[in-house]
Design a protein around this motif. Structure first.
Motif, mmCIF file in Angstrom:
data_model
loop_
_atom_site.group_PDB
_atom_site.id
_atom_site.type_symbol
_atom_site.label_atom_id
_atom_site.label_comp_id
_atom_site.label_asym_id
_atom_site.label_seq_id
_atom_site.Cartn_x
_atom_site.Cartn_y
_atom_site.Cartn_z
ATOM 1 N N CYS A 173 10.285 -5.514 8.359
ATOM 2 C CA CYS A 173 8.842 -5.424 8.132
ATOM 3 C C CYS A 173 8.362 -6.657 7.369
ATOM 4 O O CYS A 173 8.960 -7.046 6.363
ATOM 5 C CB CYS A 173 8.513 -4.164 7.342
ATOM 6 S SG CYS A 173 6.777 -4.037 6.896
ATOM 7 N N ARG A 229 5.742 -6.906 5.648
ATOM 8 C CA ARG A 229 5.054 -6.553 4.408
ATOM 9 C C ARG A 229 5.997 -6.064 3.324
ATOM 10 O O ARG A 229 5.899 -6.477 2.176
ATOM 11 C CB ARG A 229 3.998 -5.480 4.714
ATOM 12 C CG ARG A 229 2.983 -5.350 3.609
ATOM 13 C CD ARG A 229 1.870 -4.414 3.988
ATOM 14 N NE ARG A 229 1.035 -4.939 5.060
ATOM 15 C CZ ARG A 229 0.008 -4.281 5.592
ATOM 16 N NH1 ARG A 229 -0.290 -3.087 5.152
ATOM 17 N NH2 ARG A 229 -0.701 -4.805 6.551
ATOM 18 N N CYS A 230 6.934 -5.175 3.676
ATOM 19 C CA CYS A 230 7.793 -4.590 2.635
ATOM 20 C C CYS A 230 9.273 -4.933 2.831
ATOM 21 O O CYS A 230 10.107 -4.497 2.056
ATOM 22 C CB CYS A 230 7.601 -3.077 2.587
ATOM 23 S SG CYS A 230 8.267 -2.238 4.029
ATOM 24 N N HIS A 232 5.557 2.616 11.406
ATOM 25 C CA HIS A 232 5.778 2.051 10.075
ATOM 26 C C HIS A 232 4.536 1.285 9.614
ATOM 27 O O HIS A 232 4.072 1.451 8.489
ATOM 28 C CB HIS A 232 6.997 1.127 10.116
ATOM 29 C CG HIS A 232 7.328 0.504 8.801
ATOM 30 N ND1 HIS A 232 8.283 1.019 7.949
ATOM 31 C CD2 HIS A 232 6.822 -0.595 8.173
ATOM 32 C CE1 HIS A 232 8.338 0.257 6.859
ATOM 33 N NE2 HIS A 232 7.473 -0.724 6.972
ATOM 34 N N HIS A 291 1.612 1.846 6.518
ATOM 35 C CA HIS A 291 1.067 0.849 5.587
ATOM 36 C C HIS A 291 -0.454 0.874 5.658
ATOM 37 O O HIS A 291 -1.133 0.796 4.643
ATOM 38 C CB HIS A 291 1.533 -0.567 5.976
ATOM 39 C CG HIS A 291 2.898 -0.900 5.494
ATOM 40 N ND1 HIS A 291 3.290 -0.770 4.201
ATOM 41 C CD2 HIS A 291 3.984 -1.402 6.159
ATOM 42 C CE1 HIS A 291 4.556 -1.165 4.086
ATOM 43 N NE2 HIS A 291 5.002 -1.545 5.269
HETATM 44 ZN ZN LIG Z 1 6.752 -2.123 5.737
#
Ligand SMILES: [Zn+2]
Length: 95
Positions: A7, A9-10, A29, A33
């Protein structure tokens, strides 16, 4: 074969048994978010698969780099042995 994408973002690894499953899992997923941040974003299948190909290409490149490093190390050892052999030859009595 299990496929995986990280991912953006994370940095969590998202996996799927095939491309279809991976696409669904990534979309879910990212949607999670989106719910957290109050905005809906659903990456397209094409976008996810493009990222998958890119990540696979980078992984393959890294693997090639590791093989080259291993070969260089093996080559260095071979050279050292050749030098030792030559030294032995020079030291052995000749008639
Ligand atoms: Zn993520």
């Amino acid at each position: 074969m299990t496929l995986g994408l990280t991912c953006n973002r994370c940095h969590q690894a998202i996996t799927g048994e095939d491309e279809d499953e991976l696409v669904v899992n990534v979309q879910e997923h990212v949607a999670a978010h989106g719910r957290v941040h109050g905005m809906a974003h659903k990456p397209s299948r094409a976008h996810i698969l493009r990222r998958l190909r890119k990540q696979q290409a980078e992984a393959a490149e890294a693997a090639v780099g590791r093989v080259e490093a291993a070969e260089a190390a093996a080559g260095g050892a071979g050279e050292a042995k050749a030098t030792a052999d030559r030294a032995e030859e020079a030291g052995s009595p000749k008639d």
